[in-house]
Design a protein around this motif. Structure first.
Motif, PDB file in Angstrom:
ATOM      1  N   LEU A 252       0.810  -1.225   0.000  1.00 59.53           N
ATOM      2  CA  LEU A 252       0.000   0.000   0.000  1.00 59.53           C
ATOM      3  C   LEU A 252       0.843   1.276   0.000  1.00 59.53           C
ATOM      4  CD1 LEU A 252      -2.652  -1.165   2.606  1.00 59.53           C
ATOM      5  CD2 LEU A 252      -2.921  -1.049   0.129  1.00 59.53           C
ATOM      6  N   SER A 253       2.174   1.096  -0.090  1.00 57.35           N
ATOM      7  CA  SER A 253       3.020   2.293   0.008  1.00 57.35           C
ATOM      8  C   SER A 253       2.873   3.171  -1.233  1.00 57.35           C
ATOM      9  CB  SER A 253       4.474   1.891   0.230  1.00 57.35           C
ATOM     10  OG  SER A 253       4.864   1.058  -0.820  1.00 57.35           O
ATOM     11  N   LYS A 254       2.399   2.604  -2.340  1.00 59.51           N
ATOM     12  CA  LYS A 254       2.216   3.398  -3.570  1.00 59.51           C
ATOM     13  C   LYS A 254       0.849   3.070  -4.176  1.00 59.51           C
ATOM     14  CE  LYS A 254       4.891   4.537  -7.561  1.00 59.51           C
ATOM     15  NZ  LYS A 254       4.666   3.700  -8.686  1.00 59.51           N
ATOM     16  N   ASP A 255       0.136   4.088  -4.650  1.00 59.85           N
ATOM     17  CA  ASP A 255      -1.170   3.908  -5.310  1.00 59.85           C
ATOM     18  C   ASP A 255      -2.124   3.029  -4.501  1.00 59.85           C
ATOM     19  OD1 ASP A 255      -0.172   5.380  -7.420  1.00 59.85           O
ATOM     20  OD2 ASP A 255       0.603   3.601  -8.432  1.00 59.85           O
TER      21      ASP A 255
ATOM     22  N   THR B 299     -12.477  18.386   4.540  1.00 61.21           N
ATOM     23  CA  THR B 299     -13.430  17.606   3.732  1.00 61.21           C
ATOM     24  C   THR B 299     -14.280  18.507   2.831  1.00 61.21           C
ATOM     25  OG1 THR B 299     -14.766  17.672   5.739  1.00 61.21           O
ATOM     26  CG2 THR B 299     -13.702  15.582   5.213  1.00 61.21           C
ATOM     27  N   THR B 300     -14.852  19.548   3.429  1.00 59.99           N
ATOM     28  CA  THR B 300     -15.737  20.429   2.650  1.00 59.99           C
ATOM     29  C   THR B 300     -14.923  21.261   1.654  1.00 59.99           C
ATOM     30  OG1 THR B 300     -17.043  20.538   4.670  1.00 59.99           O
ATOM     31  CG2 THR B 300     -17.677  22.030   2.910  1.00 59.99           C
ATOM     32  N   THR B 301     -13.761  21.759   2.101  1.00 56.39           N
ATOM     33  CA  THR B 301     -12.890  22.540   1.209  1.00 56.39           C
ATOM     34  C   THR B 301     -12.499  21.705  -0.008  1.00 56.39           C
ATOM     35  OG1 THR B 301     -11.980  23.599   3.169  1.00 56.39           O
ATOM     36  CG2 THR B 301     -10.715  23.846   1.144  1.00 56.39           C
ATOM     37  N   THR B 302     -12.101  20.477   0.263  1.00 62.08           N
ATOM     38  CA  THR B 302     -11.669  19.582  -0.815  1.00 62.08           C
ATOM     39  C   THR B 302     -12.800  19.345  -1.812  1.00 62.08           C
ATOM     40  OG1 THR B 302     -10.079  18.490   0.602  1.00 62.08           O
ATOM     41  CG2 THR B 302     -10.917  17.190  -1.205  1.00 62.08           C
ATOM     42  N   THR B 303     -14.015  19.169  -1.307  1.00 63.98           N
ATOM     43  CA  THR B 303     -15.151  18.907  -2.209  1.00 63.98           C
ATOM     44  C   THR B 303     -15.411  20.124  -3.096  1.00 63.98           C
ATOM     45  OG1 THR B 303     -16.077  17.510  -0.467  1.00 63.98           O
ATOM     46  CG2 THR B 303     -17.543  18.085  -2.284  1.00 63.98           C
ATOM     47  N   ILE B 304     -15.344  21.321  -2.500  1.00 67.27           N
ATOM     48  CA  ILE B 304     -15.555  22.536  -3.302  1.00 67.27           C
ATOM     49  C   ILE B 304     -14.483  22.626  -4.386  1.00 67.27           C
ATOM     50  CG2 ILE B 304     -15.434  25.085  -3.212  1.00 67.27           C
ATOM     51  CD1 ILE B 304     -16.774  24.906  -0.438  1.00 67.27           C
ATOM     52  N   ARG B 305     -13.241  22.312  -4.042  1.00 66.65           N
ATOM     53  CA  ARG B 305     -12.152  22.408  -5.029  1.00 66.65           C
ATOM     54  C   ARG B 305     -12.322  21.378  -6.147  1.00 66.65           C
ATOM     55  NH1 ARG B 305      -7.019  21.467  -2.402  1.00 66.65           N
ATOM     56  NH2 ARG B 305      -6.001  22.497  -4.154  1.00 66.65           N
ATOM     57  N   TRP B 306     -12.792  20.184  -5.794  1.00 65.64           N
ATOM     58  CA  TRP B 306     -13.034  19.183  -6.849  1.00 65.64           C
ATOM     59  C   TRP B 306     -14.169  19.645  -7.763  1.00 65.64           C
ATOM     60  CZ3 TRP B 306      -9.557  16.121  -8.393  1.00 65.64           C
ATOM     61  CH2 TRP B 306      -8.746  15.386  -7.525  1.00 65.64           C
TER      62      TRP B 306
ATOM     63  N   ASP C 259      -4.979  14.842 -10.465  1.00 68.50           N
ATOM     64  CA  ASP C 259      -4.022  14.303  -9.483  1.00 68.50           C
ATOM     65  C   ASP C 259      -4.467  14.692  -8.078  1.00 68.50           C
ATOM     66  OD1 ASP C 259      -2.583  13.417 -11.558  1.00 68.50           O
ATOM     67  OD2 ASP C 259      -1.037  14.989 -11.493  1.00 68.50           O
ATOM     68  N   SER C 260      -4.249  13.775  -7.139  1.00 71.93           N
ATOM     69  CA  SER C 260      -4.680  14.097  -5.772  1.00 71.93           C
ATOM     70  C   SER C 260      -3.539  13.892  -4.787  1.00 71.93           C
ATOM     71  CB  SER C 260      -5.875  13.236  -5.383  1.00 71.93           C
ATOM     72  OG  SER C 260      -5.595  11.889  -5.615  1.00 71.93           O
ATOM     73  N   VAL C 261      -3.677  14.560  -3.645  1.00 75.66           N
ATOM     74  CA  VAL C 261      -2.711  14.356  -2.561  1.00 75.66           C
ATOM     75  C   VAL C 261      -3.495  13.974  -1.325  1.00 75.66           C
ATOM     76  CG1 VAL C 261      -0.847  15.889  -3.307  1.00 75.66           C
ATOM     77  CG2 VAL C 261      -2.795  16.862  -2.128  1.00 75.66           C
TER      78      VAL C 261
ATOM     79  N   GLY D 186      -4.282  14.135   2.381  1.00 73.29           N
ATOM     80  CA  GLY D 186      -4.117  14.823   3.671  1.00 73.29           C
ATOM     81  C   GLY D 186      -5.072  14.116   4.608  1.00 73.29           C
ATOM     82  N   ILE D 187      -6.051  14.869   5.125  1.00 73.52           N
ATOM     83  CA  ILE D 187      -7.126  14.197   5.865  1.00 73.52           C
ATOM     84  C   ILE D 187      -8.004  13.486   4.848  1.00 73.52           C
ATOM     85  CG2 ILE D 187      -9.238  14.663   7.187  1.00 73.52           C
ATOM     86  CD1 ILE D 187      -7.715  16.863   8.578  1.00 73.52           C
ATOM     87  N   SER D 188      -8.132  14.114   3.668  1.00 73.15           N
ATOM     88  CA  SER D 188      -8.922  13.493   2.592  1.00 73.15           C
ATOM     89  C   SER D 188      -8.106  13.539   1.302  1.00 73.15           C
ATOM     90  CB  SER D 188     -10.215  14.290   2.413  1.00 73.15           C
ATOM     91  OG  SER D 188      -9.916  15.623   2.033  1.00 73.15           O
ATOM     92  N   MET D 189      -8.665  12.945   0.222  1.00 73.85           N
ATOM     93  CA  MET D 189      -7.967  12.986  -1.072  1.00 73.85           C
ATOM     94  C   MET D 189      -8.247  14.343  -1.711  1.00 73.85           C
ATOM     95  SD  MET D 189      -6.444  10.121  -1.337  1.00 73.85           S
ATOM     96  CE  MET D 189      -5.886   9.890  -2.981  1.00 73.85           C
ATOM     97  N   ALA D 190      -7.301  15.249  -1.610  1.00 73.47           N
ATOM     98  CA  ALA D 190      -7.511  16.611  -2.098  1.00 73.47           C
ATOM     99  C   ALA D 190      -6.860  16.784  -3.465  1.00 73.47           C
ATOM    100  CB  ALA D 190      -6.906  17.602  -1.104  1.00 73.47           C
ATOM    101  N   PRO D 191      -7.392  17.704  -4.282  1.00 71.71           N
ATOM    102  CA  PRO D 191      -6.721  17.939  -5.569  1.00 71.71           C
ATOM    103  C   PRO D 191      -5.303  18.443  -5.341  1.00 71.71           C
ATOM    104  CG  PRO D 191      -8.827  19.135  -5.447  1.00 71.71           C
ATOM    105  CD  PRO D 191      -8.557  18.573  -4.083  1.00 71.71           C
ATOM    106  N   ALA D 192      -4.401  18.035  -6.221  1.00 72.12           N
ATOM    107  CA  ALA D 192      -3.027  18.573  -6.142  1.00 72.12           C
ATOM    108  C   ALA D 192      -3.103  20.078  -6.417  1.00 72.12           C
ATOM    109  CB  ALA D 192      -2.166  17.880  -7.188  1.00 72.12           C
ATOM    110  N   ALA D 193      -2.068  20.819  -5.961  1.00 74.24           N
ATOM    111  CA  ALA D 193      -2.086  22.275  -6.124  1.00 74.24           C
ATOM    112  C   ALA D 193      -2.350  22.644  -7.585  1.00 74.24           C
ATOM    113  CB  ALA D 193      -0.746  22.848  -5.681  1.00 74.24           C
TER     114      ALA D 193
END
Ligand code: HEM
Length: 511
Positions: A54-57, A311-318, A480-482, A484-491
């Motif tokens: 599980l160390s990658k993907d 969580t909410t921030t990430t959803t808005i960004r997606w 692409d995602s990173v 954090g607490i959740s799967m957030a979009p990459a910068a």
């Protein structure tokens, strides 16, 4: 404390400790797994178990295991047994129908040494139930009648839009601004007041919050190998984590004190802090048994901030990213807003039932982005059987939400962004129960109603006023995602470009 004592060790003693730990891990990883547990999708490695794979993907790996092994399988995370629930039916059977034995949380990693774990997310038993019930009932009151919750969110949305307006359609990464706005909504619910984005106190608070999250991410090895806390130095960030937790707790304590003092004058009566303290004091005065405490309230607040901000921030960004990649969906959202709101006023929470397409686009974003692919761990409190397998007491349970939200069996074409899947023949909004980004059962996300109101109000206002555009026509944001607490979009940068005829909200905040 254990850590400081260990720091005083001489090198040979340290070597002995390290060797002893390795021996313990090797021996425990050689013990044969309990009989009749669900199958392993791959052979576990000594000590590390399936963490090696599980160390990658990790997301793709677990999805492939689901396809190969089926809806239930076992993993060793280090030497800890985890049973993965990889279908909607199984998740419902476990988290809803057998909630009485599958609703506790495990005490993982550093939790046993943290000063306080008496909030909601990591708590179990009567304390969890009491804290959850109190906070839920406060949030429900906020959402009823005058809808204090919607008022708080709208106030924040206007401040957010004022900042977006200053960007003047230029490319920007909206991560920080959106995060500041969303965490301010939680502050407003928790403390009864929002902060100016430039307020030094608020900036300090956000910085401490970020440091605390960063330290927890850096200290993830503790989750599966709590033994590393006995090692000297701070290679695994134990001390940093504890230091940040401590500082953050002190800060929260100060904030509560402030709110409590001000509330003597009735200023912040619409705050979780005020309601919680009132309820706790009433119970104490009436002699009603209670586990509520001032310290518990600190942790409740930290839990709400942690669970509710990223969580909410990430959803808005997606959502912005999916709008850019799906212009025809964006057009339809704009048309629906123009038809139902028009240019003479701002969107309101009461517009929500009249905007099935925007709602469907938000739901589709939550489905396809699946920001918490592995849910949160539960713990099985007694030995039981499931689908013919034995689930030993204290086994960790992983609700694999990706397997539901991205299931071909349920959605047919799960990888296509298609809000129409949630629109019925009469143009009505469909609400299939398999859309479960907030999980299910007794641990169902406590902030679901708040998150849904936030998503609607932020996105209705933004879409009312702006076109979501890429940085440049030939530079679309990636998927692409990173983690954090959740799967957030990459910068990434986007542009929010004023739509023709969109009204100026800044002059008209309370229309
Ligand atoms: C789009 C936004 C959000 C998503 C997708 C989301 C999702 C989730 C999920 C999957 C869980 C785990 C449930 C389980 O253990 O089975 C959870 C738990 C939780 N969420 Fe959310 N959440 C969101 C927003 C929020 C907000 C805004 C708040 C704050 C008010 C919040 C507070 C919590 C809390 C306190 C828990 C722990 C509940 C418990 O253990 O009883 N969440 N959330």
């Amino acid at each position: 404390m254990v850590f400081e004592t260990l720091l005083g060790f001489e090198l040979p003693a340290l070597a002995i400790v390290a060797v002893a730990l390795v021996v313990i891990l090797v021996v425990s990883s050689w013990a044969s797994p309990p009989a009749n547990i669900p199958p392993f999708p791959a052979r576990p490695y000594p000590i590390l178990g399936h963490l090696v794979y599980l160390s990658k993907d990790a997301r793709d790996v677990v999805m492939n295991w689901t396809k190969q092994t089926g809806e239930i399988f076992s993993l060793y995370m280090g030497t800890t047994l985890v049973v993965v629930l990889s279908s909607y039916d199984l998740m419902k059977d476990v988290l809803v129908k057998q909630a009485n034995i599958y609703s506790d949380r495990p005490i993982l990693g550093l939790l046993p040494v943290l000063p306080r774990i008496n909030g909601i997310v990591s708590t179990s038993g009567t304390l969890w139930k009491e804290n959850r019930t109190v906070v839920l009932s406060i949030l429900r009151q906020f959402g009823m009648g005058k809808n204090v919750m919607a008022e708080k969110i709208e106030e924040e949305v206007h401040a957010y839009l004022d900042e977006v307006e200053k960007m003047d359609g230029k490319p920007a990464d909206l991560k920080d601004l959106t995060g500041r706005a969303v965490s301010n909504v939680i502050c407003s619910c928790v403390l009864g007041k929002r902060f100016d984005y430039n307020d030094a106190y608020y900036r300090k608070f956000l910085k401490m919050f970020d440091d605390s999250i960063e330290a927890s991410s850096a200290a993830t090895l503790h989750v599966w190998f709590p033994q590393v806390k006995y090692l000297p130095g701070d290679f695994f960030k134990t001390k940093l984590l504890l230091k940040n937790e401590d500082a953050f707790d002190k800060f929260i304590e100060e904030m509560i004190q402030k709110v409590d003092d001000e509330d003597a004058e009735g200023i912040n009566k619409n705050s979780i802090v005020a309601h919680y303290l009132k309820e706790m004091r009433e119970k104490r005065e009436k002699g009603i048994p209670t586990e509520m405490s001032e310290e518990g309230l600190w942790r409740v607040i930290t839990d709400l901030m942690t669970a509710g901000t990223e969580t909410t921030t990430t959803t808005i960004r997606w959502f912005y990213i999916y709008m850019i990649h799906n212009q025809q969906v964006q057009r339809k959202v704009h048309e629906e807003i123009d038809e139902n709101v028009g240019s003479g006023r701002n969107p309101k929470i009461t517009d929500r039932p009249r905007m099935p397409y925007l709602n469907a686009a938000i739901m589709e974003t939550q489905r396809i982005a699946s920001i918490l692919p592995f849910g949160l761990f539960h713990r099985c409190t007694e030995e039981t059987t499931l689908r013919g397998y034995t689930i030993p007491k204290d086994t960790l349970i992983m609700p694999h939400l990706d397997a539901v939200l991205l299931s071909e069996k349920i959605w047919g074409d799960p990888l296509n962004f298609r809000p129409e899947r949630f629109i019925g023949p009469q143009g009505n909004l469909l609400n299939p129960e398999q859309l479960a980004p907030f999980s299910m059962g007794r641990r169902l996300c406590l902030g679901e109603a708040l998150a849904k109101a936030e998503l609607f109000l932020f996105l209705a206002h933004v879409m009312h006023r702006y076109q979501v555009a890429p940085e440049s026509p030939d530079s679309l944001p990636t998927f692409d995602s990173v983690l954090g607490i959740s799967m957030a979009p990459a910068a990434h940068n986007i542009r929010l470009v004023r739509r023709d005829g969109a009204m100026d909200h800044s002059d008209d905040h309370d229309k």
